[in-house]
Design an enzyme around this catalytic site. Structure first.
Site, PDB file in Angstrom:
ATOM      1  N   SER A 143       0.838  -1.210   0.000  1.00  0.00           N
ATOM      2  CA  SER A 143       0.000   0.000   0.000  1.00  0.00           C
ATOM      3  C   SER A 143       0.870   1.256   0.000  1.00  0.00           C
ATOM      4  CB  SER A 143      -0.957  -0.047   1.201  1.00  0.00           C
ATOM      5  OG  SER A 143      -1.990   0.885   1.075  1.00  0.00           O
ATOM      6  N   ASP A 297     -10.187  -3.292  -5.108  1.00  0.00           N
ATOM      7  CA  ASP A 297      -9.265  -2.370  -4.449  1.00  0.00           C
ATOM      8  C   ASP A 297      -9.190  -1.078  -5.259  1.00  0.00           C
ATOM      9  OD1 ASP A 297      -7.160  -1.092  -3.166  1.00  0.00           O
ATOM     10  OD2 ASP A 297      -5.661  -2.619  -3.639  1.00  0.00           O
ATOM     11  N   HIS A 327      -8.130  -4.956  -0.906  1.00  0.00           N
ATOM     12  CA  HIS A 327      -6.935  -4.265  -0.432  1.00  0.00           C
ATOM     13  C   HIS A 327      -6.460  -4.832   0.912  1.00  0.00           C
ATOM     14  CE1 HIS A 327      -4.028  -1.017  -0.370  1.00  0.00           C
ATOM     15  NE2 HIS A 327      -4.316  -0.844   0.901  1.00  0.00           N
TER      16      HIS A 327
END
Length: 357
Positions: A143, A297, A327
Site C-alpha cells: 500500500s 481495491d 486491499h
C-alpha cells in the site's frame, strides 16, 4: 475517528492510529529468528535475523509498512508475522522500517526516512556485518509502503554514493499516483471494505497538508492544474489498462483545478510521492518487479498501470492479479483474522522471492 475529529478532541488520523497501537506486539525472538528493535541511521527499525547457519551469504529485504503514510507500525502483529516467516523460510535478513508518520511528519519525511535506512543498509560494511549478499537485496512494501518502495528504487538510480544495485522491488497493492483519483478502480470500489475511496483521498491529502481545500479538490478530482496536464500521459488508463479492467468506463480528459492550490502544495506532482510520474528513461533502469494487485481495491489500477509501463520500458515484471481479493488481503494471515486468500497470496509471494531473490 470522524466524530472525535469533528468535536476537536483529536485529529482523525490519531483516532485511526489506535488500531495500530492495539495491533502492536513486542519484538520477541523464537527458535528460528532473532528479533530486535534498533535504529539504522537514527530511524527506528525492527530487525529479523535468521538463527540457522547461513551456508553462505544471505539475501535481505528492506520492508516498508502500509497505512496511508499516517498509520501502521513494523511491530503490528500481521507485519511481524510476515517478516518473521520470510526471515525464517528464506534465510533472509529483514529490516522493517518504522518511518515517521503524517500528519505530524508530512512528505517528504516518510520517504526520507525509508531512503535513509535503505542507503545505510546498502553500504558494503553493513551488508558484510549481517552476512548479506550485496547482489540479493530487495525493497518491498504494501500500500503506502509499496509507494515508498517504488520511490526508493527510483531514487537510488540517481544517487552516485550508492554502489549496491537492488535485485528486485516488491510492490504489494501499491499507491503510485495522486493525479487521477477517479480511475476505473476508484469508481468500481468506491465503498469496498478496508479502503474506500474517501479514505484513500484522505490519506493522499494528509500526506501533503491538512488544508481541507486540497482534500476537497482531490475528492472531486479537480486538483491538477492545466500547466501540469502533460503528466496525465503517465497515468492514462485508456491505454495502460487491459480491456477487462476498463470495462464500460469511457476515458475523458481530466478536469483541471486551481493552479494556486498546486503551487501551494506541489508535492503531489513529485515522482517521490507519485512514482508513476517517472519518465520512461528512468523506468528503464529499474530492477525487476513483483507487483500484486487485487480486483476489489481502489489502488488496483495504479499497480496495473505501473506494471504496463515497466514492461514497456523493458523491465522484467511479475504481475500477480488476485481477482478474488481486496486491499491489504495479505495482512489476514494470523489469528484471529485469518483468511484463505491471505495465506494464498502470501505463499505465492514467498515462492516468487525464493526463486527470484
Amino acid at each position: 475517528s470522524e466524530a472525535a475529529d469533528l468535536l476537536g478532541l483529536m485529529h482523525y488520523m490519531e483516532g485511526m492510529r489506535l488500531i495500530t497501537v492495539l495491533e502492536r506486539v513486542a519484538p520477541t525472538s523464537d527458535e528460528n529468528v532473532t528479533v530486535t528493535d534498533t535504529e539504522f541511521n537514527n530511524v527506528p527499525v525492527r530487525l529479523y535475523l535468521p538463527r540457522r547457519a547461513p551456508g553462505g551469504l544471505r539475501r535481505a529485504m528492506v520492508f516498508f509498512h502500509g497505512g496511508g503514510w499516517c498509520l501502521g507500525d513494523a511491530g503490528m502483529k500481521p507485519y511481524d508475522h510476515i517478516s518473521r516467516r520470510i526471515s525464517n523460510e528464506l534465510n533472509a535478513v529483514v529490516v522493517s522500517v518504522n518511518y515517521r508518520l503524517a500528519p505530524q511528519h508530512r512528505f517528504p519525511v516518510p520517504f526520507e526516512d525509508v531512503y535513509s535506512v535503505t542507503k545505510f543498509f546498502l553500504q558494503s560494511k553493513v551488508l558484510s556485518q549481517y552476512g548479506v549478499d550485496p547482489a540479493r537485496v530487495c525493497v518491498a512494501g504494501d500500500s503506502a509502503g509499496g509507494n515508498l518502495a517504488a520511490a526508493v528504487a527510483q531514487q537510488l538510480l540517481e544517487d552516485p554514493e550508492v554502489k549496491t544495485k537492488l535485485k528486485a522491488q516488491i510492490l504489494l497493492y501499491p499507491a503510485l499516483q495522486a493525479l487521477d483519483l477517479n480511475l476505473p478502480s476508484y469508481q468500481d470500489n468506491d465503498n469496498k471494505p478496508v479502503l474506500p475511496r474517501s479514505l484513500m483521498v484522505r490519506f493522499w491529502s494528509e500526506y501533503f497538508t491538512s488544508d481541507p481545500a486540497l482534500r476537497e479538490a482531490m475528492a472531486s478530482n479537480r486538483h491538477v492544474p492545466a500547466e501540469s496536464g502533460h503528466l496525465f500521459q503517465f497515468v492514462n488508463w485508456s491505454r495502460l489498462l487491459p480491456a477487462e479492467m476498463r470495462k464500460a468506463h469511457v476515458y475523458s480528459s481530466p478536469a483541471f483545478g486551481d493552479a494556486g492550490l498546486a503551487r501551494k502544495y506541489p508535492e503531489f506532482l513529485d515522482p517521490r510521492a507519485s512514482p508513476l510520474l517517472a519518465s520512461d528513461a528512468r523506468l528503464r533502469r529499474l530492477p525487476p518487479a513483483y507487483i500484486l494487485t487485487c480486483e476489489h481495491d481502489v489502488l488496483r489500477d495504479d499497480g496495473v498501470m505501473y506494471a504496463s509501463r515497466l514492461r514497456a520500458a523493458g523491465v522484467p515484471v511479475t504481475h500477480h492479479h488476485a481477482k478474488d481479493a481486496f486491499h491489504a488481503a495479505m495482512m489476514f494471515v494470523s489469528w484471529p483474522l485469518e483468511l484463505a486468500v491471505g495465506h494464498r497470496l502470501f505463499n505465492t509471494y514467498v515462492d516468487w522471492l525464493s526463486e527470484n531473490l
